[in-house]
Write a protein that holds these residues in place. Structure first.
Motif, PDB file in Angstrom:
ATOM      1  N   ALA A  27      39.469  42.687  54.812  1.00 31.33           N
ATOM      2  CA  ALA A  27      38.599  41.518  54.645  1.00 31.33           C
ATOM      3  C   ALA A  27      39.327  40.240  55.040  1.00 31.33           C
ATOM      4  CB  ALA A  27      38.115  41.436  53.200  1.00 31.33           C
ATOM      5  N   LEU A  28      40.597  40.132  54.647  1.00 31.76           N
ATOM      6  CA  LEU A  28      41.389  38.958  55.030  1.00 31.76           C
ATOM      7  C   LEU A  28      41.525  38.874  56.548  1.00 31.76           C
ATOM      8  CD1 LEU A  28      44.220  39.243  52.336  1.00 31.76           C
ATOM      9  CD2 LEU A  28      42.549  37.388  52.497  1.00 31.76           C
ATOM     10  N   ALA A  29      41.769  40.015  57.168  1.00 31.24           N
ATOM     11  CA  ALA A  29      41.928  40.039  58.622  1.00 31.24           C
ATOM     12  C   ALA A  29      40.635  39.629  59.319  1.00 31.24           C
ATOM     13  CB  ALA A  29      42.363  41.430  59.076  1.00 31.24           C
ATOM     14  N   GLN A  30      39.498  40.128  58.816  1.00 34.31           N
ATOM     15  CA  GLN A  30      38.215  39.763  59.424  1.00 34.31           C
ATOM     16  C   GLN A  30      37.951  38.267  59.295  1.00 34.31           C
ATOM     17  OE1 GLN A  30      34.691  42.177  58.819  1.00 34.31           O
ATOM     18  NE2 GLN A  30      35.932  43.870  58.078  1.00 34.31           N
ATOM     19  N   GLY A  31      38.302  37.725  58.131  1.00 34.26           N
ATOM     20  CA  GLY A  31      38.104  36.292  57.920  1.00 34.26           C
ATOM     21  C   GLY A  31      38.928  35.455  58.880  1.00 34.26           C
ATOM     22  N   VAL A  32      40.195  35.810  59.042  1.00 32.40           N
ATOM     23  CA  VAL A  32      41.072  35.043  59.935  1.00 32.40           C
ATOM     24  C   VAL A  32      40.680  35.249  61.392  1.00 32.40           C
ATOM     25  CG1 VAL A  32      43.459  34.754  60.718  1.00 32.40           C
ATOM     26  CG2 VAL A  32      42.984  35.054  58.280  1.00 32.40           C
ATOM     27  N   ARG A  33      40.327  36.480  61.758  1.00 25.44           N
ATOM     28  CA  ARG A  33      39.867  36.725  63.136  1.00 25.44           C
ATOM     29  C   ARG A  33      38.606  35.913  63.437  1.00 25.44           C
ATOM     30  NH1 ARG A  33      41.426  42.251  62.365  1.00 25.44           N
ATOM     31  NH2 ARG A  33      39.277  42.779  61.816  1.00 25.44           N
TER      32      ARG A  33
ATOM     33  N   VAL B  37      32.154  42.809  47.800  1.00 27.59           N
ATOM     34  CA  VAL B  37      32.220  41.451  47.291  1.00 27.59           C
ATOM     35  C   VAL B  37      33.666  41.046  47.073  1.00 27.59           C
ATOM     36  CG1 VAL B  37      31.652  39.939  45.364  1.00 27.59           C
ATOM     37  CG2 VAL B  37      29.960  41.561  46.212  1.00 27.59           C
ATOM     38  N   SER B  38      34.429  41.888  46.416  1.00 24.79           N
ATOM     39  CA  SER B  38      35.787  41.523  46.039  1.00 24.79           C
ATOM     40  C   SER B  38      36.648  41.170  47.244  1.00 24.79           C
ATOM     41  CB  SER B  38      36.438  42.681  45.261  1.00 24.79           C
ATOM     42  OG  SER B  38      35.731  42.924  44.075  1.00 24.79           O
ATOM     43  N   GLY B  39      36.703  42.025  48.232  1.00 27.10           N
ATOM     44  CA  GLY B  39      37.551  41.775  49.385  1.00 27.10           C
ATOM     45  C   GLY B  39      37.167  40.527  50.144  1.00 27.10           C
ATOM     46  N   PHE B  40      35.884  40.364  50.435  1.00 21.72           N
ATOM     47  CA  PHE B  40      35.452  39.226  51.227  1.00 21.72           C
ATOM     48  C   PHE B  40      35.462  37.934  50.420  1.00 21.72           C
ATOM     49  CE2 PHE B  40      33.716  42.773  53.719  1.00 21.72           C
ATOM     50  CZ  PHE B  40      34.324  42.476  54.927  1.00 21.72           C
ATOM     51  N   THR B  41      35.303  38.039  49.110  1.00 23.12           N
ATOM     52  CA  THR B  41      35.399  36.832  48.294  1.00 23.12           C
ATOM     53  C   THR B  41      36.832  36.332  48.268  1.00 23.12           C
ATOM     54  OG1 THR B  41      33.571  37.575  46.903  1.00 23.12           O
ATOM     55  CG2 THR B  41      34.955  35.837  46.016  1.00 23.12           C
ATOM     56  N   VAL B  42      37.793  37.248  48.158  1.00 27.16           N
ATOM     57  CA  VAL B  42      39.208  36.864  48.226  1.00 27.16           C
ATOM     58  C   VAL B  42      39.475  36.152  49.547  1.00 27.16           C
ATOM     59  CG1 VAL B  42      41.580  37.712  48.358  1.00 27.16           C
ATOM     60  CG2 VAL B  42      39.992  38.723  46.706  1.00 27.16           C
TER      61      VAL B  42
ATOM     62  N   ALA C 193      31.436  32.362  43.012  1.00 27.80           N
ATOM     63  CA  ALA C 193      32.298  32.820  41.923  1.00 27.80           C
ATOM     64  C   ALA C 193      31.507  33.580  40.875  1.00 27.80           C
ATOM     65  CB  ALA C 193      33.000  31.615  41.278  1.00 27.80           C
ATOM     66  N   ALA C 194      30.293  33.119  40.590  1.00 25.16           N
ATOM     67  CA  ALA C 194      29.456  33.813  39.610  1.00 25.16           C
ATOM     68  C   ALA C 194      29.069  35.200  40.115  1.00 25.16           C
ATOM     69  CB  ALA C 194      28.207  32.992  39.312  1.00 25.16           C
ATOM     70  N   VAL C 195      28.714  35.279  41.397  1.00 24.16           N
ATOM     71  CA  VAL C 195      28.372  36.584  41.974  1.00 24.16           C
ATOM     72  C   VAL C 195      29.570  37.524  41.883  1.00 24.16           C
ATOM     73  CG1 VAL C 195      27.746  37.802  44.095  1.00 24.16           C
ATOM     74  CG2 VAL C 195      26.614  35.649  43.515  1.00 24.16           C
ATOM     75  N   ALA C 196      30.742  37.019  42.244  1.00 22.63           N
ATOM     76  CA  ALA C 196      31.949  37.846  42.202  1.00 22.63           C
ATOM     77  C   ALA C 196      32.287  38.254  40.768  1.00 22.63           C
ATOM     78  CB  ALA C 196      33.116  37.085  42.815  1.00 22.63           C
ATOM     79  N   ARG C 197      32.097  37.334  39.827  1.00 27.33           N
ATOM     80  CA  ARG C 197      32.457  37.611  38.439  1.00 27.33           C
ATOM     81  C   ARG C 197      31.623  38.757  37.868  1.00 27.33           C
ATOM     82  NH1 ARG C 197      32.428  32.855  37.040  1.00 27.33           N
ATOM     83  NH2 ARG C 197      30.390  32.547  36.062  1.00 27.33           N
ATOM     84  N   TYR C 198      30.327  38.754  38.168  1.00 33.05           N
ATOM     85  CA  TYR C 198      29.454  39.775  37.588  1.00 33.05           C
ATOM     86  C   TYR C 198      29.384  41.047  38.411  1.00 33.05           C
ATOM     87  CZ  TYR C 198      28.024  36.282  34.230  1.00 33.05           C
ATOM     88  OH  TYR C 198      28.033  35.358  33.215  1.00 33.05           O
ATOM     89  N   TYR C 199      29.833  40.965  39.684  1.00 31.31           N
ATOM     90  CA  TYR C 199      29.775  42.161  40.525  1.00 31.31           C
ATOM     91  C   TYR C 199      31.128  42.452  41.157  1.00 31.31           C
ATOM     92  CZ  TYR C 199      24.805  41.905  39.844  1.00 31.31           C
ATOM     93  OH  TYR C 199      23.572  41.883  39.257  1.00 31.31           O
ATOM     94  N   ARG C 200      32.173  42.106  40.448  1.00 32.04           N
ATOM     95  CA  ARG C 200      33.506  42.231  41.045  1.00 32.04           C
ATOM     96  C   ARG C 200      33.952  43.666  41.257  1.00 32.04           C
ATOM     97  NH1 ARG C 200      34.203  40.330  35.810  1.00 32.04           N
ATOM     98  NH2 ARG C 200      35.383  41.642  34.390  1.00 32.04           N
ATOM     99  N   GLY C 201      33.237  44.629  40.670  1.00 30.78           N
ATOM    100  CA  GLY C 201      33.593  46.018  40.879  1.00 30.78           C
ATOM    101  C   GLY C 201      33.151  46.557  42.229  1.00 30.78           C
TER     102      GLY C 201
END
Length: 321
Positions: free
Chosen positions: A235-241, A198-203, A186-194
């Motif tokens: 990213a969601l699709a890759q995670g579920v696959r 990071v954003s897609g795969f963190t979601v 969460a900290a990594v995503a918060r500071y590098y969310r742009g």
């Protein structure tokens, strides 16, 4: 005397990882300077060196004071200068530390071999090319700065910042300063969310792990910073696959053989295996259907892609179990 601070008179730094090479030189200089505040550091390059210059620079000074001579690109010294350096290395001066920088490889190997024979200290700084090595580098940087980060968090930071060691080192230092030292995903995503990676795969990770509030927060951050909805769905699709691939693997398969069969690195398989503990086969199948619907939604089937994504995340979380 410089040698009173236990710094070897001859040091050869081998490798072409620029940051590590510069750090090695800096550590040598700092160690010597601890015993000699008036130390003189002289940078030398083959193009500006003439025969006899090494002897001149290493001769006793009328004004006293020690020196660190840093010979850069030592592989380009040539035959005469190499011979001069090797001759000096046999009887080095008491108040001089000579540091030769060599990238490795065959060119100029005679210099490295000669200095090694003269009992020079060798410092290895090879190029960091493997993912695991970069993860280790990030974790060591965080630890040395007084913080702590998991292997997954380190991978997330690398995905966000890239492979350049200078940028990674700066990011590690900043994260420790900003977070107080305990750094999670969460900290990594918060500071590098742009950063889209990071954003897609963190979601995706948050949704798959059942953390609905965090997943929705990451999703809104991603959309607010301009990450295209199609990348988030991907990213969601890759995670579920990943769940489906690892869940469908033969029970006895493991290690390198499993990684080869699935086309996934071992660290990722281990992470997915942990995530799978909360999933059933029916749940994974449902999540596959949900992301397929989301893909159609963000490509024009839905009037509001943001709402469609929020609904998708909620449905993925609900499919667990």
């Amino acid at each position: 005397m410089l040698l009173s601070v236990s710094v070897e008179p001859i040091i050869v730094v081998i490798g072409d990882e620029e940051l590590l090479v510069e750090r090695a030189v800096g550590e040598v200089v700092a160690s010597v300077r601890a015993g000699d505040p008036d130390l003189e550091v002289i940078d030398l390059a083959p193009g500006g060196l003439e025969p006899g210059r090494i002897a001149e620079l290493t001769s006793p000074s009328l004004f006293g004071g020690g020196k660190v001579l840093v010979i850069r690109s030592a592989q380009d010294l040539g035959k005469d200068l190499t011979a001069e350096v090797l001759k000096y290395a046999k009887t080095p001066a008491d108040d001089v530390v000579l540091v030769a920088l060599h990238p490795g490889g065959a060119k100029g190997k005679a210099l490295v071999d000669g200095l090694t024979k003269a009992k020079a200290r060798k410092i290895s700084c090879p190029k960091i090319t493997k993912v695991g090595e970069r993860v280790d580098f990030v974790r060591a940087e965080i630890r040395n700065a007084g913080g702590k980060i998991s292997a997954d968090g380190a991978r997330g930071l690398i995905d966000a910042v890239g492979n350049d060691l200078r940028e990674l080192a700066a990011a590690c230092s900043q994260l420790v300063a900003d977070t107080g030292g305990k750094i999670d995903d969460a900290a990594v995503a918060r500071y590098y969310r742009g950063r889209a990676e990071v954003s897609g795969f963190t979601v995706a990770d948050k949704a798959i792990e059942g953390q609905l509030a965090e997943a929705l927060e990451q999703l809104r951050w991603a959309l607010a910073t301009g990450v295209p909805p199609v990348l988030i769905v991907s990213a969601l699709a890759q995670g579920v696959r990943g769940l489906a691939k690892v869940g469908g693997a033969p029970r006895g398969a493991r290690g390198a053989a499993l990684a080869k069969d699935l086309g996934m690195p071992p660290w990722k398989i281990e992470r997915v295996q942990r995530q799978l503990r909360a999933w059933s086969a029916d749940g994974v199948a449902r999540a596959m259907t949900v992301v397929a619907e989301a893909d159609a939604a963000v490509k024009g089937a839905a009037a509001d892609p943001a709402y469609a994504l929020e609904k998708t995340v909620a449905e993925i979380v609900a499919a667990r179990g």
